[in-house]
Design a protein around this motif. Structure first.
Motif, PDB file in Angstrom:
ATOM      1  N   ARG A 192       0.829  -1.213   0.000  1.00  0.00           N
ATOM      2  CA  ARG A 192       0.000   0.000   0.000  1.00  0.00           C
ATOM      3  C   ARG A 192       0.862   1.261   0.000  1.00  0.00           C
ATOM      4  N   LEU A 193       1.914   1.250   0.797  1.00  0.00           N
ATOM      5  CA  LEU A 193       2.806   2.400   0.836  1.00  0.00           C
ATOM      6  C   LEU A 193       3.524   2.577  -0.500  1.00  0.00           C
ATOM      7  N   GLY A 194       3.899   1.469  -1.130  1.00  0.00           N
ATOM      8  CA  GLY A 194       4.552   1.553  -2.432  1.00  0.00           C
ATOM      9  C   GLY A 194       3.637   2.123  -3.498  1.00  0.00           C
ATOM     10  N   VAL A 195       2.313   1.753  -3.455  1.00  0.00           N
ATOM     11  CA  VAL A 195       1.347   2.295  -4.414  1.00  0.00           C
ATOM     12  C   VAL A 195       1.201   3.804  -4.216  1.00  0.00           C
ATOM     13  N   VAL A 196       1.117   4.238  -2.960  1.00  0.00           N
ATOM     14  CA  VAL A 196       1.013   5.673  -2.671  1.00  0.00           C
ATOM     15  C   VAL A 196       2.231   6.410  -3.210  1.00  0.00           C
ATOM     16  N   TYR A 197       3.407   5.835  -2.991  1.00  0.00           N
ATOM     17  CA  TYR A 197       4.658   6.478  -3.431  1.00  0.00           C
ATOM     18  C   TYR A 197       4.692   6.634  -4.950  1.00  0.00           C
ATOM     19  N   ARG A 198       4.373   5.571  -5.676  1.00  0.00           N
ATOM     20  CA  ARG A 198       4.419   5.646  -7.144  1.00  0.00           C
ATOM     21  C   ARG A 198       3.293   6.537  -7.694  1.00  0.00           C
ATOM     22  N   VAL A 241       1.980   9.228  -6.224  1.00  0.00           N
ATOM     23  CA  VAL A 241       2.382  10.623  -6.032  1.00  0.00           C
ATOM     24  C   VAL A 241       3.416  11.020  -7.079  1.00  0.00           C
ATOM     25  N   GLN A 242       4.380  10.148  -7.339  1.00  0.00           N
ATOM     26  CA  GLN A 242       5.376  10.439  -8.368  1.00  0.00           C
ATOM     27  C   GLN A 242       4.728  10.603  -9.744  1.00  0.00           C
ATOM     28  N   LEU A 245       1.592  11.536 -10.445  1.00  0.00           N
ATOM     29  CA  LEU A 245       0.819  12.776 -10.497  1.00  0.00           C
ATOM     30  C   LEU A 245       1.737  13.976 -10.698  1.00  0.00           C
ATOM     31  N   ILE A 246       2.847  13.998  -9.994  1.00  0.00           N
ATOM     32  CA  ILE A 246       3.793  15.104 -10.136  1.00  0.00           C
ATOM     33  C   ILE A 246       4.375  15.123 -11.552  1.00  0.00           C
ATOM     34  N   LEU A 247       4.698  13.954 -12.070  1.00  0.00           N
ATOM     35  CA  LEU A 247       5.257  13.868 -13.420  1.00  0.00           C
ATOM     36  C   LEU A 247       4.241  14.333 -14.462  1.00  0.00           C
ATOM     37  N   LEU A 248       2.980  13.908 -14.316  1.00  0.00           N
ATOM     38  CA  LEU A 248       1.943  14.334 -15.258  1.00  0.00           C
ATOM     39  C   LEU A 248       1.714  15.841 -15.180  1.00  0.00           C
ATOM     40  N   TYR A 249       1.741  16.403 -13.989  1.00  0.00           N
ATOM     41  CA  TYR A 249       1.548  17.842 -13.827  1.00  0.00           C
ATOM     42  C   TYR A 249       2.612  18.623 -14.594  1.00  0.00           C
ATOM     43  N   PHE A 250       3.855  18.235 -14.432  1.00  0.00           N
ATOM     44  CA  PHE A 250       4.923  18.974 -15.097  1.00  0.00           C
ATOM     45  C   PHE A 250       4.936  18.718 -16.597  1.00  0.00           C
ATOM     46  N   VAL A 251       4.723  17.489 -17.036  1.00  0.00           N
ATOM     47  CA  VAL A 251       4.781  17.191 -18.467  1.00  0.00           C
ATOM     48  C   VAL A 251       3.597  17.822 -19.198  1.00  0.00           C
ATOM     49  N   TRP A 252       2.376  17.606 -18.670  1.00  0.00           N
ATOM     50  CA  TRP A 252       1.186  18.067 -19.387  1.00  0.00           C
ATOM     51  C   TRP A 252       0.919  19.555 -19.159  1.00  0.00           C
ATOM     52  N   TYR A 253       0.819  19.972 -17.903  1.00  0.00           N
ATOM     53  CA  TYR A 253       0.405  21.348 -17.631  1.00  0.00           C
ATOM     54  C   TYR A 253       1.555  22.337 -17.780  1.00  0.00           C
ATOM     55  N   VAL A 254       2.680  22.074 -17.128  1.00  0.00           N
ATOM     56  CA  VAL A 254       3.775  23.043 -17.109  1.00  0.00           C
ATOM     57  C   VAL A 254       4.426  23.163 -18.486  1.00  0.00           C
ATOM     58  N   PHE A 255       4.730  22.031 -19.116  1.00  0.00           N
ATOM     59  CA  PHE A 255       5.494  22.084 -20.362  1.00  0.00           C
ATOM     60  C   PHE A 255       4.611  22.139 -21.613  1.00  0.00           C
ATOM     61  N   VAL A 284       8.902  14.824  -3.355  1.00  0.00           N
ATOM     62  CA  VAL A 284       7.773  14.994  -2.447  1.00  0.00           C
ATOM     63  C   VAL A 284       7.158  13.640  -2.093  1.00  0.00           C
ATOM     64  N   GLY A 285       7.207  12.692  -3.034  1.00  0.00           N
ATOM     65  CA  GLY A 285       6.687  11.358  -2.757  1.00  0.00           C
ATOM     66  C   GLY A 285       7.412  10.692  -1.610  1.00  0.00           C
ATOM     67  N   SER A 286       8.751  10.811  -1.581  1.00  0.00           N
ATOM     68  CA  SER A 286       9.530  10.231  -0.483  1.00  0.00           C
ATOM     69  C   SER A 286       9.197  10.917   0.839  1.00  0.00           C
ATOM     70  N   PHE A 287       9.083  12.232   0.823  1.00  0.00           N
ATOM     71  CA  PHE A 287       8.758  12.970   2.042  1.00  0.00           C
ATOM     72  C   PHE A 287       7.397  12.542   2.585  1.00  0.00           C
ATOM     73  N   LEU A 288       6.394  12.387   1.685  1.00  0.00           N
ATOM     74  CA  LEU A 288       5.056  11.999   2.122  1.00  0.00           C
ATOM     75  C   LEU A 288       5.058  10.600   2.723  1.00  0.00           C
ATOM     76  N   CYS A 289       5.752   9.655   2.062  1.00  0.00           N
ATOM     77  CA  CYS A 289       5.780   8.281   2.572  1.00  0.00           C
ATOM     78  C   CYS A 289       6.558   8.195   3.883  1.00  0.00           C
ATOM     79  N   ASP A 290       7.664   8.949   4.030  1.00  0.00           N
ATOM     80  CA  ASP A 290       8.373   8.987   5.308  1.00  0.00           C
ATOM     81  C   ASP A 290       7.478   9.507   6.425  1.00  0.00           C
ATOM     82  N   TRP A 291       6.683  10.510   6.118  1.00  0.00           N
ATOM     83  CA  TRP A 291       5.780  11.066   7.136  1.00  0.00           C
ATOM     84  C   TRP A 291       4.719  10.041   7.539  1.00  0.00           C
ATOM     85  N   ILE A 292       4.204   9.291   6.537  1.00  0.00           N
ATOM     86  CA  ILE A 292       3.226   8.252   6.859  1.00  0.00           C
ATOM     87  C   ILE A 292       3.853   7.171   7.730  1.00  0.00           C
ATOM     88  N   LEU A 293       5.094   6.766   7.392  1.00  0.00           N
ATOM     89  CA  LEU A 293       5.777   5.724   8.171  1.00  0.00           C
ATOM     90  C   LEU A 293       6.043   6.180   9.605  1.00  0.00           C
TER      91      LEU A 293
END
Length: 411
Positions: A41-47, A49-50, A52-62, A355-364
């Protein structure tokens, strides 16, 4: 026999070791420690988040924002306008020289569609307009001689006289007589106004990129004399019918011509200069600018007078004109690929993935059952072996090599 060298006090040696241990904290090197946590479950959350961040930068930002480009907003612009057409009222034929104000052909101009004419005004005395506050009276005592109302039509003489029509009276004033609403005649010019044509010549320049373009194409002679604007077939023929502009703004022409109003013609130049110049095209939009739902501030009118001599005395014709004011507004932005914003946004994208690593560390560390085990494994310190015979000082860290047969596999 040589004398033995004196030994340093034990307290001084302890103090030196203590100072050395404490100051070493300023020179410590920190490096991330990789820990694999077997939790699906933690691995799914981590991937996720990664992703979503990748899609945001590729689609919206660029792709949408095109943040890899250097940009310039607010182009330098020039607007020249020309109106053509004739119309008639109850008493005369009107041409461009009479119904367009001002006649210079700038970005802001008015087309007169209705007038209220007060002819043959001369300087004299006459009844004040009933529209003026406290102008009505019953006797001369109600009118103060010499009183000047800033919203009136002249200086009061102190007499109460019959009004132009009706049974009531108003105070007499000295000024241009008769006053406006006492003898005005309304004339409608809007019969042929929807067919008036308006040529809007616009050229823009982006100085940062040294790019210039206009909204008229180089075509054979006579092209502009036989074309009108069409977004598909005649984009570079900026000749608009007044009725078309009012219709595109979502207004009723008869009502607008009667009370007047302000229509904005907005020309937008959004140019991607990584593409050929032919892809940089103007976009036109139209909307009403005055608030028509607020009666106190809706509509548009102005006054002017025409002076002449009659038997040696100065006479004038006062005209209150209602019309459609056209405001041509130009704005836009241009963008072109630049290495600096590209590098900045790529670095921001790569950093944001963390940010994905930070979020998962906080959950752990906050919500997982084995958060203390993870904390013990995550924050580990390694120090050099202490000097022989020296005990651990209060600032010295211990080797925290742990053996946990169960380990993080139980997280």
């Amino acid at each position: 026999m040589a004398a033995a060298e004196p030994k340093a006090p034990a307290g001084a040696a302890t103090a030196r070791r203590l100072a050395r241990s404490c100051w070493s904290a300023f020179w410590d090197y920190e490096t991330p420690k990789v820990i694999v946590v077997k939790n699906r479950r933690l691995g799914v959350v981590y991937r996720l988040v990664q992703l979503l961040i990748l899609l945001y930068f590729v689609w919206y930002v660029f792709i949408v924002q095109k943040s890899y480009q250097d940009r310039e907003t607010g182009p330098e612009s020039s607007v020249i306008t020309k109106v053509k057409g004739i119309t008639s009222s109850e008493h005369k034929v009107w041409d461009v020289e009479e119904y367009v104000k001002p006649p210079e052909g700038g970005s802001v101009f008015s087309i007169i569609t209705r007038i209220e004419v007060t002819p043959s005004q001369t300087v004299g005395t006459c009844p004040e307009s009933v529209r003026v506050t406290n102008a009505t009276c019953g006797s001369d005592e109600d009118c103060v001689a010499g009183h000047l109302d800033m919203l009136g039509n002249g200086v009061r003489t102190g007499r109460c006289v019959p009004y132009y029509h009706g049974a009531f009276k108003t105070c007499e004033v000295s000024g241009w007589c008769p006053v406006e609403d006492g003898a005005s005649v309304s004339q409608f010019l809007g019969k042929m106004a929807p067919n008036f044509t308006i040529l809007i010549k616009n050229s823009i320049h982006y100085p940062k990129f040294q790019f210039s373009k206009g909204n008229i194409e180089n075509r054979e002679n006579g092209y502009l004399k036989r074309c009108t604007f069409d977004e598909v077939s005649h984009l570079y023929c900026p000749i608009f019918k007044l009725g078309f502009i009012v219709e595109q703004a979502g207004e009723n022409f008869t009502e607008l011509a009667h009370w007047g109003g302000v229509i904005g013609v907005i020309i937008t130049w959004d140019c991607d200069l990584d593409l050929p110049p032919s892809k940089c095209n103007p976009k036109y939009s139209f909307r009403r600018l005055d608030p028509k739902h607020i009666p106190a501030s809706s509509g548009y009118n102005f006054r002017f007078a025409k002076y002449y001599k009659v038997n040696g005395s100065t006479t004038r014709t006062l005209i209150k004109a209602y019309g459609i004011r056209i405001d041509v507004i130009v704005h836009g932005q241009a963008g072109k690929f630049s290495l600096i914003p590209t590098i900045i946004n790529l670095a921001t994208a790569l950093t944001s993935i963390g940010v994905g690593s930070f979020l998962c560390d906080w959950i752990l560390l906050t919500f997982m059952n084995k958060n203390k085990v993870y904390s013990h494994k995550k924050f580990d310190k390694m120090v050099d072996a202490p000097e022989r015979g020296a005990g651990p000082g209060p600032c010295a860290s211990q080797d925290s090599t742990l053996t946990d047969p169960r380990g993080l596999a139980q997280l």
